[in-house]
Write an enzyme that holds these catalytic residues in place. Structure first.
Site, PDB file in Angstrom:
ATOM      1  N   ASN A 110      48.799  27.019  61.292  1.00  0.00           N
ATOM      2  CA  ASN A 110      48.512  27.963  60.213  1.00  0.00           C
ATOM      3  C   ASN A 110      47.588  27.364  59.143  1.00  0.00           C
ATOM      4  O   ASN A 110      46.884  26.401  59.397  1.00  0.00           O
ATOM      5  CB  ASN A 110      49.776  28.596  59.626  1.00  0.00           C
ATOM      6  CG  ASN A 110      49.496  30.032  59.212  1.00  0.00           C
ATOM      7  OD1 ASN A 110      48.899  30.266  58.164  1.00  0.00           O
ATOM      8  ND2 ASN A 110      49.857  30.977  60.061  1.00  0.00           N
ATOM      9  N   ARG A 111      47.579  27.975  57.952  1.00  0.00           N
ATOM     10  CA  ARG A 111      46.477  27.745  57.010  1.00  0.00           C
ATOM     11  C   ARG A 111      46.766  26.699  55.941  1.00  0.00           C
ATOM     12  O   ARG A 111      47.900  26.576  55.482  1.00  0.00           O
ATOM     13  CB  ARG A 111      46.113  29.069  56.330  1.00  0.00           C
ATOM     14  CG  ARG A 111      45.509  30.061  57.297  1.00  0.00           C
ATOM     15  CD  ARG A 111      45.237  31.428  56.673  1.00  0.00           C
ATOM     16  NE  ARG A 111      44.600  32.293  57.654  1.00  0.00           N
ATOM     17  CZ  ARG A 111      45.263  32.894  58.652  1.00  0.00           C
ATOM     18  NH1 ARG A 111      46.559  32.745  58.788  1.00  0.00           N
ATOM     19  NH2 ARG A 111      44.605  33.641  59.524  1.00  0.00           N
ATOM     20  N   HIS A 136      44.963  26.227  61.786  1.00  0.00           N
ATOM     21  CA  HIS A 136      45.401  25.709  63.082  1.00  0.00           C
ATOM     22  C   HIS A 136      44.750  24.384  63.488  1.00  0.00           C
ATOM     23  O   HIS A 136      44.342  24.199  64.642  1.00  0.00           O
ATOM     24  CB  HIS A 136      45.136  26.757  64.174  1.00  0.00           C
ATOM     25  CG  HIS A 136      46.035  27.958  64.100  1.00  0.00           C
ATOM     26  ND1 HIS A 136      47.262  27.950  63.492  1.00  0.00           N
ATOM     27  CD2 HIS A 136      45.879  29.228  64.595  1.00  0.00           C
ATOM     28  CE1 HIS A 136      47.827  29.150  63.597  1.00  0.00           C
ATOM     29  NE2 HIS A 136      47.010  29.953  64.252  1.00  0.00           N
ATOM     30  N   HIS A 210      51.814  28.899  70.415  1.00  0.00           N
ATOM     31  CA  HIS A 210      51.104  30.135  70.061  1.00  0.00           C
ATOM     32  C   HIS A 210      51.036  31.128  71.220  1.00  0.00           C
ATOM     33  O   HIS A 210      50.029  31.825  71.391  1.00  0.00           O
ATOM     34  CB  HIS A 210      49.713  29.772  69.549  1.00  0.00           C
ATOM     35  CG  HIS A 210      49.148  30.735  68.555  1.00  0.00           C
ATOM     36  ND1 HIS A 210      48.885  32.058  68.858  1.00  0.00           N
ATOM     37  CD2 HIS A 210      48.800  30.580  67.259  1.00  0.00           C
ATOM     38  CE1 HIS A 210      48.380  32.653  67.790  1.00  0.00           C
ATOM     39  NE2 HIS A 210      48.330  31.783  66.808  1.00  0.00           N
ATOM     40  N   TYR A 212      51.304  34.494  73.130  1.00  0.00           N
ATOM     41  CA  TYR A 212      51.356  35.934  72.846  1.00  0.00           C
ATOM     42  C   TYR A 212      52.212  36.559  73.941  1.00  0.00           C
ATOM     43  O   TYR A 212      51.899  36.405  75.123  1.00  0.00           O
ATOM     44  CB  TYR A 212      49.974  36.569  72.950  1.00  0.00           C
ATOM     45  CG  TYR A 212      48.977  36.236  71.874  1.00  0.00           C
ATOM     46  CD1 TYR A 212      48.558  34.925  71.652  1.00  0.00           C
ATOM     47  CD2 TYR A 212      48.399  37.252  71.106  1.00  0.00           C
ATOM     48  CE1 TYR A 212      47.617  34.631  70.688  1.00  0.00           C
ATOM     49  CE2 TYR A 212      47.443  36.966  70.141  1.00  0.00           C
ATOM     50  CZ  TYR A 212      47.060  35.653  69.941  1.00  0.00           C
ATOM     51  OH  TYR A 212      46.112  35.365  68.994  1.00  0.00           O
ATOM     52  N   GLN A 319      56.348  32.566  62.025  1.00  0.00           N
ATOM     53  CA  GLN A 319      55.216  33.453  61.726  1.00  0.00           C
ATOM     54  C   GLN A 319      55.249  34.610  62.710  1.00  0.00           C
ATOM     55  O   GLN A 319      55.227  34.395  63.924  1.00  0.00           O
ATOM     56  CB  GLN A 319      53.899  32.672  61.889  1.00  0.00           C
ATOM     57  CG  GLN A 319      52.634  33.447  61.566  1.00  0.00           C
ATOM     58  CD  GLN A 319      52.226  33.337  60.097  1.00  0.00           C
ATOM     59  OE1 GLN A 319      52.841  32.596  59.323  1.00  0.00           O
ATOM     60  NE2 GLN A 319      51.203  34.061  59.699  1.00  0.00           N
ATOM     61  N   GLU A 347      55.757  32.314  65.906  1.00  0.00           N
ATOM     62  CA  GLU A 347      55.432  30.891  65.856  1.00  0.00           C
ATOM     63  C   GLU A 347      56.405  30.186  64.917  1.00  0.00           C
ATOM     64  O   GLU A 347      56.333  30.360  63.714  1.00  0.00           O
ATOM     65  CB  GLU A 347      53.998  30.713  65.348  1.00  0.00           C
ATOM     66  CG  GLU A 347      52.949  31.459  66.150  1.00  0.00           C
ATOM     67  CD  GLU A 347      51.709  31.792  65.315  1.00  0.00           C
ATOM     68  OE1 GLU A 347      51.069  30.875  64.783  1.00  0.00           O
ATOM     69  OE2 GLU A 347      51.377  32.983  65.196  1.00  0.00           O
TER      70      GLU A 347
HETATM   71  C1  GLA Z   1      47.972  32.883  63.580  1.00  0.00           C
HETATM   72  C2  GLA Z   1      47.366  33.284  62.296  1.00  0.00           C
HETATM   73  C3  GLA Z   1      46.579  34.531  62.493  1.00  0.00           C
HETATM   74  C4  GLA Z   1      45.538  34.350  63.565  1.00  0.00           C
HETATM   75  C5  GLA Z   1      46.182  33.931  64.825  1.00  0.00           C
HETATM   76  C6  GLA Z   1      45.145  33.645  65.873  1.00  0.00           C
HETATM   77  O1  GLA Z   1      49.013  33.685  63.930  1.00  0.00           O
HETATM   78  O2  GLA Z   1      48.309  33.436  61.270  1.00  0.00           O
HETATM   79  O3  GLA Z   1      45.982  34.900  61.297  1.00  0.00           O
HETATM   80  O4  GLA Z   1      44.653  33.342  63.174  1.00  0.00           O
HETATM   81  O5  GLA Z   1      46.982  32.784  64.599  1.00  0.00           O
HETATM   82  O6  GLA Z   1      44.192  34.649  65.995  1.00  0.00           O
END
Ligand code: GLA
Length: 384
Positions: A110-111, A136, A210, A212, A319, A347
């Site tokens: 994350n950020r 990431h 990560h 999906y 997340q 996540e």
């Molecule tokens: C995470 C981020 C999202 C996006 C995805 C990948 O979940 O929080 O904003 O960047 O990864 O696309």
């Protein structure tokens, strides 16, 4: 379990055949990629398959420690692949918008606000790869490197141990970091992910997975009808750039209240500033925990297939990302487009931007200490 370089299985052959083309892709990619990755790295890319005695199977590649497939039964015993992804490594590398399908993300999942943090009086500057923030782990995060892989047999099931050593200052982070991620497939249809890391200098670490998911099967429409429970009474609201404001907000009376199971789609269209910032759900939930150890974080149920996914973790946060950036341009393994909200991620993690938030649980790993977290993805079925 098998290391499958010589298999005649189509998917595997395509996966390995594509590995030859990878070097060219990287040579025309970002300069760092060409400098950092050598041809030999690509010769060592493999696809591994773990199987259990229930017939469940997962595919894992040592490129990015990516889980490429998860084949699990529905309530009638029919197997489908519930993980979004590709059948060639080239596609993982070339994917537009880099969705991080199935990968381990790090050094910091994350950020991090503005791509900057201060640690022990020193300021560190990271790549701004999700303007105006760092996301990431940077330009070549752990999802884009080649890991060493070792199949091992544990009492609880077949496992694949993946290791990677990140150099001191790789992607701007201090400290040489030795990481091991172990995927174990148990006979009761769970995938256990154990993360371990050690450093030689203080550094932030926040590793996550990560994948999906679409419990109907990848490529089968949206996930808006999946029923989701998240064991969290609070979440971390964000600013317009998806950086936490610092507040731990009550979910009560908001679209973020998943304490009682509801479909992901039920409130996603509400007129709500947080949903507008995330273009849907893209938020960290503060898990309701009672002490340390593995605790249930989330449960997802898909009514048509009857599949259930339960996620337990040692982490304080999770997340929820509702696949808001998917838009049908990416086509997966079954040649179906991955439509808007065609997959969700859950996540497990520490909260985003923790290095700049002393009030959040710390993500700083110091020499002599071991980073140690575990997350379990348990699959099952439920009657209608
Ligand atoms: C995470 C981020 C999202 C996006 C995805 C990948 O979940 O929080 O904003 O960047 O990864 O696309």
């Amino acid at each position: 379990m098998s290391d499958l370089p010589t298999s005649t299985n189509n998917a595997v052959t395509r996966f390995l055949a594509a590995a030859g083309g990878v070097v060219l892709t990287l040579l025309i990619g970002p300069p760092l990629a060409a400098a950092e990755l050598k041809t030999t790295d690509f010769d060592s890319i493999r696809l591994y398959t773990l199987r259990n005695d229930q017939g469940m199977e997962i595919g894992v590649t040592n490129y990015g420690a990516i889980i490429t497939s998860i084949k699990v039964p529905d309530r009638d015993g029919k197997f489908d692949d519930v993980a979004l992804g590709y059948d060639s490594v080239e596609k993982y590398i070339n994917a537009v918008d880099k969705p991080y399908f199935g990968a381990v993300v790090g050094r910091y999942g994350n950020r991090i606000a503005g791509g900057k943090f201060e640690l022990d009086g020193q300021t560190y500057t990271l790549a701004i790869n999700n303007s105006p923030n760092h996301l990431h782990g940077g330009v070549i995060g752990f999802d884009k490197v080649v890991w060493d892989a070792k199949p091992i047999k544990l009492d609880r099931g077949e496992a694949l141990q993946l290791s990677y050593t990140a150099k001191d200052m790789e992607e701007g982070y201090p400290g040489k970091l030795d990481i091991t991620v172990t995927y174990t497939l148990t006979d009761d249809n769970a995938v256990i992910v154990d993360y371990r890391a050690q450093t030689d200098k203080a550094t932030p670490v926040n590793l996550t997975q990560h994948t999906y998911f679409n419990l109907k099967g990848e490529g089968r429409g949206t996930i808006l009808d999946h029923e989701l429970m998240i064991n969290a009474g609070r979440y971390t609201p964000v600013d317009a750039t998806l950086i936490p404001t610092g507040e731990l907000a009550d979910v009560q009376g908001t679209p973020f209240d998943f304490r009682k199971s509801k479909t992901i789609g039920r409130d996603i269209g509400q007129d709500n500033e947080q949903l507008a910032y995330g273009l849907g759900y893209d938020h960290n939930f503060v898990l309701d925990r009672d002490g340390k150890g593995m605790q249930l974080a989330a449960r997802v149920y898909e009514p048509i297939s009857g599949r259930v996914l339960e996620i337990s973790t040692t982490e304080p946060g999770i997340q929820l990302y509702s696949g808001n950036f998917l838009d049908g341009r990416l086509t997966g393994k079954s040649d179906q487009p991955y439509v808007h909200r065609g997959g969700f991620c859950l996540e497990t993690q520490h909260y985003p931007d923790s290095p700049n938030r002393p009030e959040f649980p710390s993500t700083i790993l110091r020499p002599g200490k071991t980073y140690e977290t575990t997350t379990k993805f348990k699959f099952g079925v439920k009657k209608p």
